[in-house]
Enzyme design. Structure first.
Site, PDB file in Angstrom:
ATOM      1  N   THR A 197       9.127  21.646  14.657  1.00  0.00           N
ATOM      2  CA  THR A 197       7.855  22.048  15.472  1.00  0.00           C
ATOM      3  C   THR A 197       6.626  21.477  14.743  1.00  0.00           C
ATOM      4  O   THR A 197       5.706  20.923  15.498  1.00  0.00           O
ATOM      5  CB  THR A 197       7.732  23.477  15.803  1.00  0.00           C
ATOM      6  OG1 THR A 197       8.763  23.826  16.585  1.00  0.00           O
ATOM      7  CG2 THR A 197       6.479  23.822  16.266  1.00  0.00           C
TER       8      THR A 197
ATOM      9  N   SER B  66      15.474  21.261  14.215  1.00  0.00           N
ATOM     10  CA  SER B  66      16.585  21.442  13.063  1.00  0.00           C
ATOM     11  C   SER B  66      17.629  22.282  13.624  1.00  0.00           C
ATOM     12  O   SER B  66      18.746  22.373  12.892  1.00  0.00           O
ATOM     13  CB  SER B  66      15.765  22.866  12.118  1.00  0.00           C
ATOM     14  OG  SER B  66      15.496  23.868  12.543  1.00  0.00           O
TER      15      SER B  66
END
Ligand code: DAS
Length: 341
Positions: A29, A76
């Site tokens: 992010t 991730s």
């Protein structure tokens, strides 16, 4: 007469003396991009490159000489053992250089309790390794990434950060890789260590360390992934009411080397999981009982099968069990690893 004009340029003189920090970007992010600055969900993680992240924080130049490298650019949730091995080997290469003083790694938040712990066990240096991330995309109003990145470099550039193990820095808090986990799906202060707390905080650009990690890490770790091309397969099986035995059959069929059981309470097993675990053990699969609660110690219990995870949550237990299985399949030695790392 020759007049020698010596111009002390504090900034350039200071710049030459500033610590050299390498920032390795993996995605997440912090590198996320959304259609509007009010959008904080449903955006593309890992959309922006390291140069874009660095250009958003020109203030870094006042605290460190910074270089950036792009290791990957992924959410991730898609982080893999292959990328972890590449990341760990690159960090060790960099920290072995006398001209590199520390490393910062930008990463997604979803598995930011796994990657830092992997490096906590495989980095062979006292120099600081600091992971950071963001809960809001780089394009959002009040994005948290730039300040998190600035603070992570501040920590990596500080001599007092040496020898503390791999750290995780977000939201002005410095956590240890061993204990820190994502405690909330969306809050800015989601990274916590419920029982162990933070190593320190950053207030007004100043670092305040309060404690150190007692568990073994970095230079005292026996685990070395230099040149490793893969890691032993270890799966996590969740314990819950009516949990089925066939999950263990699937793991056995896929020839995993280890299983972490995310157990109820202090790692309690149902009759079905008990049977499944014993069946896996009979196939020389090493099983470790952890707790699905997210904190607390799973103590030894001769009435239940499997090794115990001490205070490691299921995701961190998997990281340690994978590395343990690169060294041995001896249960007594592996249990000792869980008691000390
Ligand atoms: N998908 C999330 C991740 O990359 C985005 C984030 O929170 O960083 O972990």
């Amino acid at each position: 007469m020759v007049v020698l004009l010596v111009v002390a340029t504090p900034f350039s003189w200071a710049a030459d003396q500033l610590p050299h920090i390498v920032i390795l970007a993996t995605g997440g992010t912090i590198a996320g991009s959304a259609a509007s600055n009010t959008q904080t969900t449903g955006y593309k993680a890992g959309a922006l490159g390291i140069e874009t992240l660095l250009s958003a924080v020109p203030e870094l130049k006042a605290i460190a000489r910074v270089d950036g490298e792009q290791i990957s650019n992924i959410g991730s949730e898609n982080m893999t053992s292959d990328v972890l091995l590449k990341l760990s080997n690159r960090v060790n290469e960099l920290l072995a250089r006398s001209d590199v003083d520390g490393v910062v790694i930008t990463h997604g938040t979803d598995t930011l309790d796994e990657s830092p712990y992997f490096l906590n066990l495989t980095v062979k240096s006292e120099k600081p390794v600091v992971f950071t991330a963001a809960m809001r995309p780089a394009t959002s109003m009040s994005a948290d990434g730039p300040m998190n990145l600035y603070n992570a470099v501040l920590v990596a550039a500080d001599k007092s950060s040496w020898g503390r193990g791999v750290m995780v820095e977000l939201n002005d808090r410095i956590g240890s890789a061993r204990f820190t986990t994502k405690s909330n799906a969306s809050s800015l202060d989601t990274f916590k260590a419920v029982e162990e707390g933070y190593l320190g905080t950053i207030v007004g650009g100043k670092i305040y360390f309060e404690t150190r990690v007692d568990k073994i890490h970095t230079t005292r770790s026996v685990f070395d992934v230099t040149g490793l091309k893969s890691l032993p397969a270890v799966d996590i099986i969740f314990g819950y009411q009516d949990d089925p035995e066939y999950m263990y059959d699937a793991a056995i069929q896929h020839k995993v080397k280890g299983i972490v059981y995310a157990g109820m309470g202090a790692g309690s097993v149902s009759k079905r999981s008990d049977a499944g675990i014993r069946k896996a053990q009979a196939k020389d699969i090493v099983v470790v009982r952890s707790s699905r609660t997210g904190s607390g110690v799973v103590p030894p219990d001769s009435n239940q099968p499997g090794l115990v995870s001490n205070s490691l949550n299921p995701a961190k237990s998997r990281i340690l069990l994978m590395l343990a299985l690169t060294k041995t399949d001896n249960p007594e030695i592996i249990q000792q690893y869980f008691n000390t790392y």
